[in-house]
Design an enzyme around this catalytic site. Structure first.
Site, short mmCIF file in Angstrom:
data_model
loop_
_atom_site.label_atom_id
_atom_site.label_comp_id
_atom_site.label_asym_id
_atom_site.label_seq_id
_atom_site.Cartn_x
_atom_site.Cartn_y
_atom_site.Cartn_z
CB SER A 293 -0.95 -0.04 1.21
OG SER A 293 -1.94 0.94 1.12
CG ASP A 304 7.00 5.83 -11.33
OD1 ASP A 304 7.57 4.77 -11.63
OD2 ASP A 304 5.76 5.92 -11.21
CE LYS A 318 -4.70 -2.66 0.94
NZ LYS A 318 -4.83 -1.20 0.71
#
Length: 551
Positions: A293, A304, A318
């Site tokens: 999560s 990224d 998740k």
């Protein structure tokens, strides 16, 4: 007469539910009609079962089973909480509760202190790992876990008298205050080499970002010019804290996460709002298969933007967002409302709960359905399966005998009998498990009742079951007996074979009796393969830079 009144109440309930839905929605479409119809059927069935079933039923239990069964068809994160469970939900969401500040468990029928939380009441009063709680305020709680838990939790307004049995022999009494326990998100930070600092983060409750930022600043004062953010085993928490922690390392105004759901209000973008703390310091993020999560959001953001290198194991996967909603009678429901996406567009959700297999099981997102995304520097990343580390480190797999030892808490039990023989541990780094300590444990463990099986033994048992079902066992029973004899194990021999890993765990056991969870973490660093890889990468600037550049 009582039954008649009870039946009328449920009939009234059916009418109220039906009228409420009808007046609110009107028959706008078939879906709303189906909702109305099925609610009416459900209420009618509940009334008739209660009235006519051969045995008495508990309405609360019966309804709870129905609710849990219904929600089980969705995902494991959509849950119902009764009024009695709300305190546990609050603790999960905020990290706060009223109590003595200690993890307690029932082991071999004994209510035992597993770990006092550093700096809180139990620790300050002198309670230790392995203490068996016997009485609380003079009331016998031996072997009564629920009763003991009730007495050591509550509002911060009083003290409780706790009597314990230490090391199985000494009775000791303590006066322990109940207080507000605000569990830290960063239980440890420190230097792991002359220029590398490590921040261990275990949660994403309120103020998690403040704790990480404070730890970073303190480590830089101690000489850290490179940082390891350890998110291994972190199950996640508040999305807002994932945004704020990302903001520590990336500048203001950058996209961190996007959420998309069925309702318009669940579609949102979250950007960093503040000036960063440090955008340049070399960073490694450690992940494991249980990093989930919010942990995956932070790791994904660092990937990224090519802000840090991710090392360890593939994360849990998740990519779902939950919201807690109030229900009637002080109950609550936590419901999945959206999926989240990292800045590159990745949804890292690994399991597809919408399209289940014919048997009801949930499958992973197929590789053929995964989509290629790219980081800021053009590095390829894929969705649908958690965060893939830049450097994959094989997860530590314990030998079957070690797993058996851990499952039965034998290290804790041995510590209770042996701790008096261990000299005061003044240096975690210098303290080592001698061969004498290991041999004493081996002899003790050989006489303990615990079970373990090798993978080969497990498969042999399955094969034997198949042979019995098909009545083919009688033809090969001699062969099976010979195989079972060859695979039978001696506990002493198997403990000896797993000597090195058991010695590591024994060191952690005795260190944490003095230095608690912080000490256990430091003791584990010595043989930590993920940490070793992180230090290796951070020490090699060329490798670090090439990794982030996609070379």
């Amino acid at each position: 007469m009582a039954k008649v009144k009870f039946k009328k109440r449920y009939l009234a309930l059916s009418v109220v539910i039906a009228f409420g839905l009808w007046s609110f929605t009107a028959p706008q479409n078939d879906k709303y009609f189906e909702i109305l119809k099925n609610l009416d059927i459900f209420a009618t069935m509940f009334k008739e079962v209660n009235a006519k079933y051969v045995d008495d039923i508990n309405p609360n239990t019966f309804m709870r089973n129905g609710i849990d069964g219904m929600l089980s068809k969705l995902d494991p994160y959509t849950n119902y909480y009764s009024e009695d469970e709300i305190e546990d939900v609050r603790t999960e969401n905020t990290g706060e509760y009223g109590g003595i500040g200690a993890q307690v468990a029932l082991l071999d029928g004994k209510v035992m202190i597993v770990m006092p939380d550093k700096g809180f009441s139990a620790d300050k009063a002198g309670l230790k790992r392995g203490d068996e709680i016997i009485t609380i305020d003079g009331l016998d709680v031996k072997g009564q876990f629920d009763r003991a838990s009730e007495y050591i939790k509550g509002q911060a307004s009083k003290k409780v008298a706790i009597e314990v049995l230490r090391e199985n022999v000494r009775k000791l009494s303590f006066s322990v205050a109940l207080e507000k326990i605000d569990l830290p998100n960063v239980p440890y930070f420190g230097m792991v080499s002359s220029d590398v600092g490590l921040i261990k983060q275990t949660g994403f409750t309120p103020d998690a970002s403040k704790e990480v930022k404070s730890a970073l600043r303190e480590l830089k004062k101690l000489g850290a010019i490179k940082i390891i953010l350890d998110l291994r085993g972190n199950p996640g928490g508040l999305l807002s804290e994932a945004v704020n922690i990302s903001n520590i390392f990336i500048p203001k105004g950058e996209l961190v996460v996007t959420t998309k759901g069925k309702l318009e209000e669940t579609n949102a973008t979250y950007k960093t709002l503040n000036t960063s703390t440090d955008e340049e310091i070399p960073l490694v993020v450690l992940t494991s298969s249980m990093s989930a999560s919010a942990s995956e959001i932070v790791a994904g953001v660092m990937q990224d933007y090519d802000r840090g290198v991710v090392i360890g194991q593939k994360s849990y996967g998740k990519g779902l967002v939950q919201q807690t909603l109030p229900l009637s009678y002080n109950s609550q429901m936590k419901v999945t409302i959206a999926k989240y996406y990292t800045p590159s567009g990745r949804c890292i959700q690994a399991l597809d709960y919408t399209h289940r297999n014919e048997d009801g099981s949930v499958g992973k997102v197929a590789d053929s359905l995964k989509t290629l995304f790219r980081t800021k520097n053009g590095r390829p990343m894929y969705d649908g399966g958690g965060i893939d580390p830049d450097f994959l480190v094989d997860s530590k797999g314990y030998a079957p005998v070690t797993k058996g030892i851990l499952s039965e808490s034998l290290l804790l039990k041995f510590g209770n009998t042996y701790a008096v023989k261990i000299d005061s541990i003044t240096s975690i780094k210098d303290f080592q498990i001698t061969d004498q300590i290991f041999n004493d444990f081996k002899a003790w463990a050989s006489n303990q009742d615990f079970d373990y099986s090798s993978p080969l033994e497990i498969q042999l048992r399955k094969l034997k079951e198949v042979a019995e079902e098909t009545e083919g066992l009688k033809n090969i029973s001699a062969e099976f007996s010979a195989l079972e004899a060859k695979l039978s194990h001696s506990k002493a021999n198997d403990v000896e074979q797993a000597k090195e890993e058991i010695k590591e765990l024994l060191k952690e056991e005795f260190v944490m009796r003095t230095y608690l969870e912080e000490g256990r973490l430091q003791a584990s660093f010595e043989k930590d393969k993920d940490l070793s890889k992180a230090l290796e990468v951070l020490a090699n600037k060329t490798l670090y830079d090439k990794t982030l550049a996609g070379n």
